[in-house]
Design an enzyme around this catalytic site. Structure first.
Site, PDB file in Angstrom:
ATOM      1  N   ASP A  45      47.833  51.126  43.039  1.00  0.00           N
ATOM      2  CA  ASP A  45      48.336  53.051  44.276  1.00  0.00           C
ATOM      3  C   ASP A  45      47.454  53.268  44.319  1.00  0.00           C
ATOM      4  O   ASP A  45      46.723  53.860  44.926  1.00  0.00           O
ATOM      5  CB  ASP A  45      49.414  54.359  42.735  1.00  0.00           C
ATOM      6  CG  ASP A  45      47.832  53.717  41.447  1.00  0.00           C
ATOM      7  OD1 ASP A  45      46.638  53.088  41.462  1.00  0.00           O
ATOM      8  OD2 ASP A  45      47.929  54.979  40.631  1.00  0.00           O
ATOM      9  N   SER A  46      46.881  51.758  44.242  1.00  0.00           N
ATOM     10  CA  SER A  46      44.915  51.903  45.245  1.00  0.00           C
ATOM     11  C   SER A  46      45.418  52.415  46.728  1.00  0.00           C
ATOM     12  O   SER A  46      44.184  52.528  46.900  1.00  0.00           O
ATOM     13  CB  SER A  46      44.290  50.751  45.004  1.00  0.00           C
ATOM     14  OG  SER A  46      44.817  49.846  44.985  1.00  0.00           O
ATOM     15  N   ASP A  84      52.503  49.458  40.895  1.00  0.00           N
ATOM     16  CA  ASP A  84      52.619  50.705  39.957  1.00  0.00           C
ATOM     17  C   ASP A  84      53.171  51.979  39.874  1.00  0.00           C
ATOM     18  O   ASP A  84      54.167  52.362  40.808  1.00  0.00           O
ATOM     19  CB  ASP A  84      51.409  51.133  40.896  1.00  0.00           C
ATOM     20  CG  ASP A  84      49.475  50.838  39.931  1.00  0.00           C
ATOM     21  OD1 ASP A  84      50.118  50.416  39.068  1.00  0.00           O
ATOM     22  OD2 ASP A  84      48.503  50.632  40.686  1.00  0.00           O
ATOM     23  N   LYS A 114      53.497  48.837  36.368  1.00  0.00           N
ATOM     24  CA  LYS A 114      52.319  48.840  35.415  1.00  0.00           C
ATOM     25  C   LYS A 114      52.117  50.765  35.469  1.00  0.00           C
ATOM     26  O   LYS A 114      52.151  51.362  36.742  1.00  0.00           O
ATOM     27  CB  LYS A 114      51.406  48.395  36.856  1.00  0.00           C
ATOM     28  CG  LYS A 114      50.106  48.543  35.596  1.00  0.00           C
ATOM     29  CD  LYS A 114      48.998  48.225  36.780  1.00  0.00           C
ATOM     30  CE  LYS A 114      47.918  48.380  37.665  1.00  0.00           C
ATOM     31  NZ  LYS A 114      47.257  50.673  37.632  1.00  0.00           N
ATOM     32  N   GLU A 116      48.952  53.189  33.451  1.00  0.00           N
ATOM     33  CA  GLU A 116      47.498  53.494  32.877  1.00  0.00           C
ATOM     34  C   GLU A 116      47.703  54.065  31.437  1.00  0.00           C
ATOM     35  O   GLU A 116      48.384  55.006  31.406  1.00  0.00           O
ATOM     36  CB  GLU A 116      47.105  54.296  34.177  1.00  0.00           C
ATOM     37  CG  GLU A 116      46.615  53.495  35.206  1.00  0.00           C
ATOM     38  CD  GLU A 116      46.130  53.865  36.175  1.00  0.00           C
ATOM     39  OE1 GLU A 116      45.298  54.587  35.899  1.00  0.00           O
ATOM     40  OE2 GLU A 116      45.411  53.691  37.533  1.00  0.00           O
ATOM     41  N   GLU A 183      39.829  47.377  32.914  1.00  0.00           N
ATOM     42  CA  GLU A 183      39.187  47.432  34.718  1.00  0.00           C
ATOM     43  C   GLU A 183      37.497  47.818  34.013  1.00  0.00           C
ATOM     44  O   GLU A 183      37.818  48.963  33.672  1.00  0.00           O
ATOM     45  CB  GLU A 183      40.014  48.163  35.260  1.00  0.00           C
ATOM     46  CG  GLU A 183      39.032  48.561  36.603  1.00  0.00           C
ATOM     47  CD  GLU A 183      40.257  49.322  37.707  1.00  0.00           C
ATOM     48  OE1 GLU A 183      41.270  49.673  37.739  1.00  0.00           O
ATOM     49  OE2 GLU A 183      39.234  49.639  38.707  1.00  0.00           O
TER      50      GLU A 183
HETATM   51  O1  KIV Z   1      46.005  50.637  41.674  1.00  0.00           O
HETATM   52  C1  KIV Z   1      45.345  49.078  41.519  1.00  0.00           C
HETATM   53  O2  KIV Z   1      45.353  48.313  42.686  1.00  0.00           O
HETATM   54  C2  KIV Z   1      44.985  48.572  40.140  1.00  0.00           C
HETATM   55  C3  KIV Z   1      43.564  47.576  40.478  1.00  0.00           C
HETATM   56  C4  KIV Z   1      42.563  48.193  40.888  1.00  0.00           C
HETATM   57  C5  KIV Z   1      44.312  46.977  39.094  1.00  0.00           C
HETATM   58  O3  KIV Z   1      45.307  49.736  39.349  1.00  0.00           O
END
Ligand code: KIV
Length: 297
Positions: A45-46, A84, A114, A116, A183
Site C-alpha cells: 500500500d506504499s 497488502d 499482508k 500490519e 520494518e
Molecule cells: O507497503 C509497502 O510497500 C510495505 C513495505 C515497505 C514492506 O509494506
C-alpha cells in the site's frame, strides 16, 4: 523456473538461502522483475505514496489494491505475489478481514495477503489462514499506524520496545502467518527474531540478519522523493528518465523527432490521392502563410 510457493520459500529459508522481495504496482515493471528471478513481489500500500502522491498509505482503498494487484499478478510467472490489505480493510472485524482477504485472492490474483500489526491482529490472521489464504504479517514500524506512532519512527528501541516487537513476531507466527515483515527495527533485534522464528522474516531497515529483504522499487532505482537511511540505490534510473524526457521535449520542439525512420513512409498516400482528398474533403490546404513583423500577410 517454476512459480514460487509458500513451500518453495520455506525451503529456501531451511537451506539458508536469502529471499528477495521488491514492491511493485504495475504490469511492465513486474514482468521485468519476474524475468530476473526476484522471489516475491509485494504489491504494497506504499503505492499510496509512490504511485498516487499521498503523504502516507491511509487513503488507499481495496478497489485500488485490486487494480494494482491484478496488474502485477498477471505478469508473475515465477514470483510469489503478496498483496497488502489497505488501512481499515481488516481492522473493523474478523468478518471484514476475511471478506477482503478473499477479494484480494479472487480479484487481484494474490498468492498471499499482508496485514500490519502483532498480537492485536492475531484473530484476523487465524481466521484468514483458516480459509486457506497465506498471511504475511508486518511488525515493528507499521506505516498504517503512523499517526499513533507519531510518525515513521524506528521501533524496538530499549528493552521494552524490543520485547514488544519480539512478542508481536512470535504471536503472528503462532496465529499462522507464514512470513513476517520487520520494518525499521534495530539489526540485532531483527537477527534475534529471525533466529527465534520458524517462519520467514523479511527485513526493511532491519539489517542483514533477516531471511530476506524488501525495498520499494522506486527507491532502489533512485526514483524516490524521500530517501530513508536503509535505501541503497542500485541504479540511477531517475536521472536517466529525466535526461530522456529532456531529450524528447527538445526533439519534439525543434522538429528533429520523428524522422522518416519512425514514420510509415512506405505506406504513404500518392500525390494524386492527396490532391483529390484535399479538393473534395474539408477546407482546401492553403499555401504556407508568410509571417512578417507586424502580422500575417
Ligand atoms: O507497503 C509497502 O510497500 C510495505 C513495505 C515497505 C514492506 O509494506
Amino acid at each position: 523456473m517454476k512459480k514460487n510457493t509458500v513451500l518453495t520459500l520455506a525451503e529456501k529459508k531451511a537451506r539458508g538461502e536469502h529471499i528477495s522481495q521488491l514492491t511493485c504496482y504495475d504490469y511492465s515493471t513486474a514482468r521485468l522483475m519476474d524475468e530476473t528471478g526476484i522471489d516475491t513481489i509485494l504489491v504494497g500500500d506504499s503505492l499510496g505514496m509512490t504511485m498516487q502522491g499521498y503523504a502516507d498509505t491511509l487513503s488507499v482503498t481495496m478497489e485500488e489494491m485490486i487494480v494494482y494487484g491484478r496488474s502485477v499478478s498477471r505478469a508473475c510467472k515465477t514470483a510469489f505475489v503478496v498483496v497488502d490489505m489497505p488501512f481499515m480493510s481488516y481492522q473493523v472485524s474478523v468478518e471484514q478481514a476475511v471478506t477482503n482477504a478473499g477479494r484480494l485472492m479472487k480479484e487481484a490474483g494474490a498468492n498471499a495477503v499482508k496485514l500490519e500489526g502483532g498480537a492485536a491482529v492475531c484473530d484476523r490472521i487465524r481466521a484468514i489462514t483458516a480459509c486457506g489464504i497465506p498471511v504475511c504479517a508486518h511488525v515493528g514500524m507499521t506505516p498504517q499506524s503512523c499517526n499513533a506512532m507519531g510518525g515513521f519512527k524506528v521501533q524496538g528501541k530499549g528493552e521494552d520496545g524490543a520485547r514488544q516487537v519480539l512478542e508481536d513476531a512470535l504471536a503472528v507466527q503462532e496465529a499462522g502467518a507464514f512470513m513476517v515483515v520487520l520494518e525499521c527495527v534495530p539489526p540485532k533485534l531483527a537477527a534475534l527474531i529471525t533466529r527465534k522464528l520458524d517462519i520467514i522474516t523479511i527485513g526493511i531497515g532491519a539489517g542483514s540478519g533477516c531471511d530476506g529483504q524488501v525495498l520499494v522499487w522506486q527507491d532502489m532505482l533512485g526514483m524516490g522523493e524521500r530517501e530513508p537511511k536503509f535505501v541503497k540505490r542500485f541504479a540511477e534510473v531517475g536521472a536517466m528518465m529525466r535526461s530522456a524526457f529532456r531529450a524528447y521535449d527538445r526533439q519534439v520542439k525543434d522538429g528533429s523527432f520523428p524522422t522518416q525512420e519512425q514514420s510509415y513512409s512506405k505506406s504513404d498516400c500518392s500525390e494524386p490521392v492527396l490532391t483529390h482528398l484535399d479538393q473534395t474533403i474539408g477546407r482546401p490546404v492553403r499555401k504556407p502563410v508568410r509571417v512578417m513583423q507586424g502580422g500575417a500577410l
